[in-house]
Design an enzyme around this catalytic site. Sequence first.
Site, PDB file in Angstrom:
ATOM      1  N   ASP A  20       7.813   9.628  -6.368  1.00  0.00           N
ATOM      2  CA  ASP A  20       7.964   8.772  -5.464  1.00  0.00           C
ATOM      3  C   ASP A  20       9.656   8.357  -5.287  1.00  0.00           C
ATOM      4  O   ASP A  20      10.244   8.871  -6.248  1.00  0.00           O
ATOM      5  CB  ASP A  20       7.152   7.419  -5.946  1.00  0.00           C
ATOM      6  CG  ASP A  20       7.619   6.105  -5.162  1.00  0.00           C
ATOM      7  OD1 ASP A  20       7.769   6.354  -3.981  1.00  0.00           O
ATOM      8  OD2 ASP A  20       7.941   5.133  -5.888  1.00  0.00           O
ATOM      9  N   LEU A  21      10.110   7.666  -4.689  1.00  0.00           N
ATOM     10  CA  LEU A  21      11.452   7.085  -4.327  1.00  0.00           C
ATOM     11  C   LEU A  21      11.768   6.012  -4.822  1.00  0.00           C
ATOM     12  O   LEU A  21      12.371   5.713  -5.815  1.00  0.00           O
ATOM     13  CB  LEU A  21      12.002   7.603  -3.011  1.00  0.00           C
ATOM     14  CG  LEU A  21      13.725   7.803  -2.944  1.00  0.00           C
ATOM     15  CD1 LEU A  21      14.307   8.669  -1.946  1.00  0.00           C
ATOM     16  CD2 LEU A  21      14.497   6.550  -2.509  1.00  0.00           C
ATOM     17  N   ASP A  22      11.579   4.875  -3.944  1.00  0.00           N
ATOM     18  CA  ASP A  22      11.800   3.467  -4.372  1.00  0.00           C
ATOM     19  C   ASP A  22      11.220   3.225  -5.622  1.00  0.00           C
ATOM     20  O   ASP A  22       9.907   3.231  -5.578  1.00  0.00           O
ATOM     21  CB  ASP A  22      11.684   2.734  -3.111  1.00  0.00           C
ATOM     22  CG  ASP A  22      12.664   3.190  -2.011  1.00  0.00           C
ATOM     23  OD1 ASP A  22      13.673   2.435  -1.863  1.00  0.00           O
ATOM     24  OD2 ASP A  22      11.960   3.812  -1.289  1.00  0.00           O
ATOM     25  N   ASP A 198       5.618   3.986  -8.925  1.00  0.00           N
ATOM     26  CA  ASP A 198       6.006   2.602  -9.624  1.00  0.00           C
ATOM     27  C   ASP A 198       4.950   1.525  -9.016  1.00  0.00           C
ATOM     28  O   ASP A 198       4.909   0.610  -9.375  1.00  0.00           O
ATOM     29  CB  ASP A 198       7.310   2.295  -9.673  1.00  0.00           C
ATOM     30  CG  ASP A 198       7.739   1.847  -8.143  1.00  0.00           C
ATOM     31  OD1 ASP A 198       7.501   2.551  -7.305  1.00  0.00           O
ATOM     32  OD2 ASP A 198       7.976   0.822  -7.744  1.00  0.00           O
TER      33      ASP A 198
END
Length: 262
Positions: A20-22, A198
């Site tokens: 995932d990124l953010d 997250d």
Amino acid sequence: MTDSEPLPPIPLKSFALFFDLDGTLAGIEKRPEWVSIPNDIKQALMELLSLTGGAVALVSGRALEELDALCAPLKCPAAGVHGAERRDARGHIHRTELSPALMATLGTELNVAIAAYPGCHVEGKGMAYALHYRQAEAYADEILALAETFTQRYPELALQPGKCVVELKPRGVDKGAAIHAFMHEAPFAGRTPLFIGDDLTDEAGFSQVNALDGVSIKVGPGETTARYHLDDVGQVHQWLLSLAKQQESQSIKTIISVGEDL
């Protein structure tokens, strides 16, 4: 979730890595356009891409165009908009799209409706819409209820809650389905999957990885189906850097050992 258990060894030649990124590779900001990824983390990702033979992919709620811009010069396989668009290792794009007429109608109606909630805003993603309320968290319940009215009116839509955001996306797509698709293609097929994220949007990915007996890692607090845990983005960065360095050192040792045997 196991808070105290250390992450297992990750032999990269047999693993497929999904990020995932953010909130995972980059810290959460009040506006999505304020987010950035440190250069050393982008370099580590490029090293992991090489060490895995290309079995690294981003799996994010952001559009592919945004992912490429944030990760440049890295460009790797990726799933954007929670899997509604996906670029495989050959560079082919797979999309699940809503009709242009519906997207236009949604854009107009959502922007009119959200004007009643100061500090909230609509983000168009090409094939989905995100309703952000990070700067007006008191409206969380109202924004969720607003999004639910749209899924009731338009059965083509599915609702995806996240951290201070609710998204309206095409029904039938999620991060788990995206990981499933990657795992049936080269160079991911036959490997052990690892997914780190997250948010609520990542739970479908954790479930898919768990079903494949892989490594699922939750970043930050909250109930989760993930099997391992890291406290925050800082810990993710430390782990990534150490993983890339460790694997690179092992590769160098192997080359030296082979050279001594010649």
